[in-house]
Design a protein around this motif. Sequence first.
Motif, PDB file in Angstrom:
ATOM      1  N   TYR A 204       0.869  -1.262   0.191  1.00 39.28           N
ATOM      2  CA  TYR A 204       0.016  -0.106  -0.008  1.00 39.28           C
ATOM      3  C   TYR A 204       0.939   1.305  -0.065  1.00 39.28           C
ATOM      4  CZ  TYR A 204      -3.418   3.509   1.118  1.00 39.28           C
ATOM      5  OH  TYR A 204      -4.162   4.628   0.988  1.00 39.28           O
ATOM      6  N   ALA A 205       1.929   1.238   0.633  1.00 37.81           N
ATOM      7  CA  ALA A 205       3.047   2.352   0.935  1.00 37.81           C
ATOM      8  C   ALA A 205       3.564   2.711  -0.598  1.00 37.81           C
ATOM      9  CB  ALA A 205       3.981   2.056   1.755  1.00 37.81           C
ATOM     10  N   ILE A 206       3.858   1.648  -1.342  1.00 37.27           N
ATOM     11  CA  ILE A 206       4.309   1.801  -2.980  1.00 37.27           C
ATOM     12  C   ILE A 206       3.224   2.490  -3.613  1.00 37.27           C
ATOM     13  CG2 ILE A 206       4.720   0.709  -4.798  1.00 37.27           C
ATOM     14  CD1 ILE A 206       7.301   1.015  -3.063  1.00 37.27           C
ATOM     15  N   GLU A 207       2.088   1.973  -3.614  1.00 43.28           N
ATOM     16  CA  GLU A 207       0.797   2.780  -4.026  1.00 43.28           C
ATOM     17  C   GLU A 207       0.731   4.135  -3.688  1.00 43.28           C
ATOM     18  OE1 GLU A 207      -2.934   0.877  -3.917  1.00 43.28           O
ATOM     19  OE2 GLU A 207      -1.790  -1.263  -3.995  1.00 43.28           O
TER      20      GLU A 207
ATOM     21  N   GLN B 232       3.361   6.174  -5.510  1.00 41.82           N
ATOM     22  CA  GLN B 232       3.286   6.474  -6.958  1.00 41.82           C
ATOM     23  C   GLN B 232       2.263   7.385  -7.194  1.00 41.82           C
ATOM     24  OE1 GLN B 232       2.367   2.138  -7.649  1.00 41.82           O
ATOM     25  NE2 GLN B 232       4.303   1.923  -8.685  1.00 41.82           N
ATOM     26  N   GLU B 233       1.099   7.586  -6.118  1.00 37.85           N
ATOM     27  CA  GLU B 233       0.204   8.653  -6.489  1.00 37.85           C
ATOM     28  C   GLU B 233       0.500   9.864  -5.932  1.00 37.85           C
ATOM     29  OE1 GLU B 233      -3.340   7.111  -4.435  1.00 37.85           O
ATOM     30  OE2 GLU B 233      -3.472   5.452  -5.883  1.00 37.85           O
ATOM     31  N   HIS B 234       1.733   9.934  -5.049  1.00 37.31           N
ATOM     32  CA  HIS B 234       2.124  11.313  -4.392  1.00 37.31           C
ATOM     33  C   HIS B 234       3.791  11.157  -4.536  1.00 37.31           C
ATOM     34  CE1 HIS B 234      -1.802  10.333  -2.290  1.00 37.31           C
ATOM     35  NE2 HIS B 234      -1.786  11.580  -2.220  1.00 37.31           N
ATOM     36  N   PRO B 235       4.154  11.640  -5.527  1.00 42.36           N
ATOM     37  CA  PRO B 235       5.796  11.497  -5.600  1.00 42.36           C
ATOM     38  C   PRO B 235       6.613  12.340  -4.671  1.00 42.36           C
ATOM     39  CG  PRO B 235       4.562  12.376  -7.531  1.00 42.36           C
ATOM     40  CD  PRO B 235       3.358  11.954  -6.623  1.00 42.36           C
ATOM     41  N   GLU B 236       5.833  13.154  -4.207  1.00 39.73           N
ATOM     42  CA  GLU B 236       6.675  13.946  -3.065  1.00 39.73           C
ATOM     43  C   GLU B 236       6.584  13.637  -1.764  1.00 39.73           C
ATOM     44  OE1 GLU B 236       2.160  14.947  -2.939  1.00 39.73           O
ATOM     45  OE2 GLU B 236       3.481  14.712  -4.634  1.00 39.73           O
ATOM     46  N   ALA B 237       6.040  12.464  -1.510  1.00 39.58           N
ATOM     47  CA  ALA B 237       6.010  11.667  -0.121  1.00 39.58           C
ATOM     48  C   ALA B 237       7.334  10.927   0.178  1.00 39.58           C
ATOM     49  CB  ALA B 237       4.930  10.643   0.088  1.00 39.58           C
ATOM     50  N   GLY B 238       7.753  10.854   1.267  1.00 44.03           N
ATOM     51  CA  GLY B 238       8.716  10.270   1.910  1.00 44.03           C
ATOM     52  C   GLY B 238       8.727   9.100   3.012  1.00 44.03           C
ATOM     53  N   LEU B 239       9.232   8.223   3.057  1.00 47.19           N
ATOM     54  CA  LEU B 239       9.536   7.290   4.343  1.00 47.19           C
ATOM     55  C   LEU B 239      10.361   7.739   5.082  1.00 47.19           C
ATOM     56  CD1 LEU B 239       8.970   4.231   5.347  1.00 47.19           C
ATOM     57  CD2 LEU B 239      10.889   3.615   3.904  1.00 47.19           C
ATOM     58  N   CYS B 240       9.888   7.851   6.449  1.00 50.10           N
ATOM     59  CA  CYS B 240      10.949   8.529   7.502  1.00 50.10           C
ATOM     60  C   CYS B 240      11.061   7.113   8.535  1.00 50.10           C
ATOM     61  CB  CYS B 240      10.046   9.519   8.043  1.00 50.10           C
ATOM     62  SG  CYS B 240       9.932  10.894   6.928  1.00 50.10           S
ATOM     63  N   ARG B 241      12.044   7.453   9.144  1.00 52.22           N
ATOM     64  CA  ARG B 241      12.420   6.383  10.253  1.00 52.22           C
ATOM     65  C   ARG B 241      13.112   7.386  11.453  1.00 52.22           C
ATOM     66  NH1 ARG B 241      17.169   1.846  11.004  1.00 52.22           N
ATOM     67  NH2 ARG B 241      16.672   1.330  12.899  1.00 52.22           N
TER      68      ARG B 241
ATOM     69  N   GLU C 114       7.575  -4.164   7.591  1.00 51.93           N
ATOM     70  CA  GLU C 114       6.934  -3.679   6.423  1.00 51.93           C
ATOM     71  C   GLU C 114       7.794  -2.476   5.911  1.00 51.93           C
ATOM     72  OE1 GLU C 114       4.326  -4.699   4.312  1.00 51.93           O
ATOM     73  OE2 GLU C 114       4.546  -6.490   5.717  1.00 51.93           O
ATOM     74  N   ALA C 115       8.325  -1.653   6.876  1.00 47.58           N
ATOM     75  CA  ALA C 115       9.153  -0.496   6.555  1.00 47.58           C
ATOM     76  C   ALA C 115      10.346  -1.280   5.869  1.00 47.58           C
ATOM     77  CB  ALA C 115       9.413   0.237   7.724  1.00 47.58           C
ATOM     78  N   GLU C 116      11.191  -2.229   6.478  1.00 47.00           N
ATOM     79  CA  GLU C 116      12.535  -2.630   5.999  1.00 47.00           C
ATOM     80  C   GLU C 116      12.108  -3.109   4.619  1.00 47.00           C
ATOM     81  OE1 GLU C 116      15.314  -2.556   7.213  1.00 47.00           O
ATOM     82  OE2 GLU C 116      15.041  -2.011   9.270  1.00 47.00           O
ATOM     83  N   ARG C 117      10.954  -3.958   4.277  1.00 44.87           N
ATOM     84  CA  ARG C 117      10.680  -4.559   2.850  1.00 44.87           C
ATOM     85  C   ARG C 117      10.351  -3.256   2.084  1.00 44.87           C
ATOM     86  NH1 ARG C 117       5.343  -7.400   2.913  1.00 44.87           N
ATOM     87  NH2 ARG C 117       5.467  -6.731   0.787  1.00 44.87           N
ATOM     88  N   LEU C 118       9.889  -2.061   2.537  1.00 44.78           N
ATOM     89  CA  LEU C 118       9.503  -1.033   1.681  1.00 44.78           C
ATOM     90  C   LEU C 118      11.073  -0.224   1.436  1.00 44.78           C
ATOM     91  CD1 LEU C 118       7.748   1.053   0.069  1.00 44.78           C
ATOM     92  CD2 LEU C 118       7.425   1.995   2.461  1.00 44.78           C
ATOM     93  N   LYS C 119      11.758  -0.012   2.368  1.00 45.75           N
ATOM     94  CA  LYS C 119      12.837   0.668   1.940  1.00 45.75           C
ATOM     95  C   LYS C 119      13.876  -0.067   0.905  1.00 45.75           C
ATOM     96  CE  LYS C 119      15.945  -0.211   5.811  1.00 45.75           C
ATOM     97  NZ  LYS C 119      17.441  -0.277   5.277  1.00 45.75           N
TER      98      LYS C 119
ATOM     99  N   GLN D  52      15.046   5.610  -2.912  1.00 46.45           N
ATOM    100  CA  GLN D  52      16.288   5.999  -2.448  1.00 46.45           C
ATOM    101  C   GLN D  52      16.379   6.730  -1.263  1.00 46.45           C
ATOM    102  OE1 GLN D  52      18.004   8.241  -5.982  1.00 46.45           O
ATOM    103  NE2 GLN D  52      16.926  10.152  -5.094  1.00 46.45           N
ATOM    104  N   ALA D  53      17.652   6.400  -0.663  1.00 52.99           N
ATOM    105  CA  ALA D  53      17.897   7.012   0.618  1.00 52.99           C
ATOM    106  C   ALA D  53      18.254   8.546   0.551  1.00 52.99           C
ATOM    107  CB  ALA D  53      18.970   6.445   1.435  1.00 52.99           C
ATOM    108  N   VAL D  54      17.877   9.612   1.392  1.00 50.54           N
ATOM    109  CA  VAL D  54      18.450  10.873   1.104  1.00 50.54           C
ATOM    110  C   VAL D  54      19.352  11.148   2.007  1.00 50.54           C
ATOM    111  CG1 VAL D  54      17.613  13.241   1.582  1.00 50.54           C
ATOM    112  CG2 VAL D  54      15.961  11.600   0.220  1.00 50.54           C
ATOM    113  N   ALA D  55      20.571  11.724   1.802  1.00 52.06           N
ATOM    114  CA  ALA D  55      21.426  11.911   2.656  1.00 52.06           C
ATOM    115  C   ALA D  55      21.548  13.233   3.440  1.00 52.06           C
ATOM    116  CB  ALA D  55      22.825  12.039   1.948  1.00 52.06           C
TER     117      ALA D  55
END
Length: 80
Positions: free
Chosen positions: A10-13, A16-25, A50-55, A61-64
């Motif tokens: 679902y997070a990938i979907e 795809q619908e919100h390309p400005e989104a980010g995964l945070c930890r 689930e987060a590990e699978r997603l990342k 890609q990771a943001v430095a």
Amino acid sequence: MLETKADAAYAIEYFQEHPEAGLCREGRRWWITPNANETDRRVLSLDTAEAERLKEDARLQAVADIAHAGRSLWVMRDMT
């Protein structure tokens, strides 16, 4: 927006619908923010597995060097 529990598919979907989104930890907490420039906002939460699978998805890609110490961020790659 209310924060909702999500799985990696679902997070990938969402990405795809919100390309400005980010995964945070931060620590053991994982979430999707609707805008990678504003990582405090949360729309989806993920458990660690689930987060590990997603990342690991090749589309992310990771943001430095983000502004929040102790926080990590991944965004959707520009696939053009």
